[in-house]
Design an enzyme around this catalytic site. Structure first.
Site, PDB file in Angstrom:
ATOM      1  N   ASP A   6       0.833  -1.205   0.000  1.00 46.73           N
ATOM      2  CA  ASP A   6       0.000   0.000   0.000  1.00 46.73           C
ATOM      3  C   ASP A   6       0.870   1.258   0.000  1.00 46.73           C
ATOM      4  OD1 ASP A   6      -2.287   1.492   0.024  1.00 46.73           O
ATOM      5  OD2 ASP A   6      -2.768   1.146   2.134  1.00 46.73           O
ATOM      6  N   TRP A  37       3.137   7.867  -2.149  1.00 44.74           N
ATOM      7  CA  TRP A  37       4.567   8.024  -2.424  1.00 44.74           C
ATOM      8  C   TRP A  37       4.751   9.002  -3.585  1.00 44.74           C
ATOM      9  CZ3 TRP A  37       7.738   7.456  -6.617  1.00 44.74           C
ATOM     10  CH2 TRP A  37       9.127   7.396  -6.365  1.00 44.74           C
ATOM     11  N   SER A  51      -6.871  -5.879  -6.332  1.00 46.92           N
ATOM     12  CA  SER A  51      -8.016  -6.447  -5.621  1.00 46.92           C
ATOM     13  C   SER A  51      -9.255  -6.409  -6.509  1.00 46.92           C
ATOM     14  CB  SER A  51      -8.282  -5.670  -4.329  1.00 46.92           C
ATOM     15  OG  SER A  51      -8.973  -4.474  -4.622  1.00 46.92           O
ATOM     16  N   SER A  52     -10.237  -7.236  -6.149  1.00 43.90           N
ATOM     17  CA  SER A  52     -11.474  -7.235  -6.942  1.00 43.90           C
ATOM     18  C   SER A  52     -12.189  -5.889  -6.811  1.00 43.90           C
ATOM     19  CB  SER A  52     -12.380  -8.416  -6.548  1.00 43.90           C
ATOM     20  OG  SER A  52     -12.296  -8.689  -5.173  1.00 43.90           O
ATOM     21  N   ASN A  67     -10.397  -2.999  -6.845  1.00 42.78           N
ATOM     22  CA  ASN A  67      -9.585  -1.983  -7.539  1.00 42.78           C
ATOM     23  C   ASN A  67     -10.157  -1.580  -8.915  1.00 42.78           C
ATOM     24  OD1 ASN A  67      -6.345  -3.159  -6.292  1.00 42.78           O
ATOM     25  ND2 ASN A  67      -7.643  -1.494  -5.549  1.00 42.78           N
ATOM     26  N   LEU A 123      -7.047  -5.194   6.991  1.00 41.04           N
ATOM     27  CA  LEU A 123      -6.730  -6.305   6.089  1.00 41.04           C
ATOM     28  C   LEU A 123      -7.349  -6.137   4.704  1.00 41.04           C
ATOM     29  CD1 LEU A 123      -6.859  -9.397   8.462  1.00 41.04           C
ATOM     30  CD2 LEU A 123      -4.858  -8.327   7.404  1.00 41.04           C
TER      31      LEU A 123
HETATM   32  C1  FPP Z   1      -1.614   0.247  -3.415  1.00 45.84           C
HETATM   33  O1  FPP Z   1      -1.206   1.580  -3.562  1.00 45.84           O
HETATM   34  C2  FPP Z   1      -1.076  -0.573  -4.485  1.00 45.84           C
HETATM   35  C3  FPP Z   1      -1.833  -1.158  -5.454  1.00 45.84           C
HETATM   36  C4  FPP Z   1      -3.294  -0.999  -5.550  1.00 45.84           C
HETATM   37  C5  FPP Z   1      -1.256  -1.968  -6.507  1.00 45.84           C
HETATM   38  C6  FPP Z   1       0.047  -2.647  -6.235  1.00 45.84           C
HETATM   39  C7  FPP Z   1       0.666  -2.946  -7.530  1.00 45.84           C
HETATM   40  C8  FPP Z   1       1.985  -2.903  -7.824  1.00 45.84           C
HETATM   41  C9  FPP Z   1       3.022  -2.642  -6.806  1.00 45.84           C
HETATM   42  C10 FPP Z   1       2.473  -3.108  -9.207  1.00 45.84           C
HETATM   43  C11 FPP Z   1       2.100  -4.383  -9.911  1.00 45.84           C
HETATM   44  C12 FPP Z   1       2.304  -5.634  -9.153  1.00 45.84           C
HETATM   45  C13 FPP Z   1       3.117  -6.664  -9.496  1.00 45.84           C
HETATM   46  C14 FPP Z   1       3.095  -7.931  -8.689  1.00 45.84           C
HETATM   47  C15 FPP Z   1       4.050  -6.603 -10.611  1.00 45.84           C
HETATM   48  P1  FPP Z   1      -2.332   2.692  -3.679  1.00 45.84           P
HETATM   49  O2  FPP Z   1      -2.464   3.051  -5.113  1.00 45.84           O
HETATM   50  O3  FPP Z   1      -3.601   2.234  -3.044  1.00 45.84           O
HETATM   51  O4  FPP Z   1      -1.653   3.842  -2.879  1.00 45.84           O
HETATM   52  P2  FPP Z   1      -2.384   4.972  -2.030  1.00 45.84           P
HETATM   53  O5  FPP Z   1      -3.171   4.296  -0.943  1.00 45.84           O
HETATM   54  O6  FPP Z   1      -1.249   5.773  -1.508  1.00 45.84           O
HETATM   55  O7  FPP Z   1      -3.247   5.738  -2.987  1.00 45.84           O
END
Ligand code: FPP
Length: 248
Positions: free
Chosen positions: A18, A23, A63-64, A66, A193
């Site tokens: 997360d 970032w 996630s489902s 997202n 979670l």
């Molecule tokens: C959460 O950050 C992260 C995700 C929803 C996606 C994670 C995906 C990757 C790291 C890249 C692809 C994965 C692989 C295995 C190659 P967020 O966008 O929810 O961050 P925020 O809460 O700060 O907005």
């Protein structure tokens, strides 16, 4: 850094990656850059897991829920996953990493599903760390799909309802054959979670780390493993133990 003894390294670490967006925001960059940097952290986490003898590393990639993000972000994330598999599959294969995908595979785009299947197929016989990618994954959805399978078996007369035990349910989930996570880490300081491994995580140690996912380095991972090794696990009993039986 504390020395990690092989006997206290968790067999299965699962991570909610997360904080990519925050970032990027903190640096005045588009969210897509956070996800891109997040893929670099994925590579480093897999290398570290392999180096430390973590047998299973599960990463919550999509996630489902997202799908409700803006279309441009969804397609960024899809693009990153596709590129990761296309570019990194050979490297992961050489590192003896086995890939497993969990999540709902129905209705996936025709340019994603074949890649996921290829990744699983190519690495099927590898004996090193298993990288479990949770894609289009939601724990409640996973449990509901397992219940549908079991209900169909009951209706068809193949299964006695009294045989629907916790073991049977575990074996009907996407994670069949994968031991329950010993340690679930969530980055970015959020402490929940979010529908991740709800069944399997019943006895997992939880660790919430303030760093955003793109900053999750080898050192952060080693520190988490070291802190895990100091935890006392009792699984509802009185005696401390460090291990959990497969499928329990
Ligand atoms: C959460 O950050 C992260 C995700 C929803 C996606 C994670 C995906 C990757 C790291 C890249 C692809 C994965 C692989 C295995 C190659 P967020 O966008 O929810 O961050 P925020 O809460 O700060 O907005």
């Amino acid at each position: 850094m504390n020395q990690l003894s092989p006997s206290t390294v968790p067999a299965h670490v699962a991570i909610i990656m997360d904080g990519n967006g925050r970032w990027a925001n903190a640096r005045g960059l588009p969210r897509a850059m956070g996800h891109r940097k997040g893929v670099e952290a994925v590579r480093e986490a897999v290398r570290t897991a392999t180096e430390c003898g973590v047998s299973y590393l599960t990463l919550f990639a999509f996630s489902s829920e997202n799908w409700s993000r803006p279309q441009s972000e969804v397609s960024d994330l899809m693009g990153l996953l596709k590129t990761f598999i296309r570019r990194d599959l050979a490297v992961l294969h050489r590192q003896n990493v086995r890939i497993r995908i969990i999540g709902d595979r129905t209705n996936l785009a025709s340019d994603i599903l074949p890649l996921l299947l290829e990744a699983e197929d190519t690495t099927r016989n590898n004996t090193g760390t298993t990288l479990v990618i949770a894609f289009n994954y939601g724990a409640r959805d996973e449990i509901a799909r397992a219940m549908q399978t079991l209900a169909a078996d009951v209706v068809a007369g193949r299964l006695d309802p009294r045989d629907i035990t916790p073991e049977r349910i575990g074996a009907s989930l996407d994670t069949a054959g994968i031991p329950d996570p010993d340690l679930i880490i969530r980055t970015s300081g959020e402490e929940r979670l979010s529908n991740f491994l709800l069944w399997q995580g019943a006895y997992a140690e939880l660790m919430f780390i303030p760093d955003f996912w793109p900053d999750f380095s080898r050192e952060t991972f080693l520190d988490a493993l070291s802190r895990y090794s100091a935890r006392e696990r009792r699984f509802g009993g009185l005696q401390a133990t460090k291990t959990l039986a497969v499928g329990s």
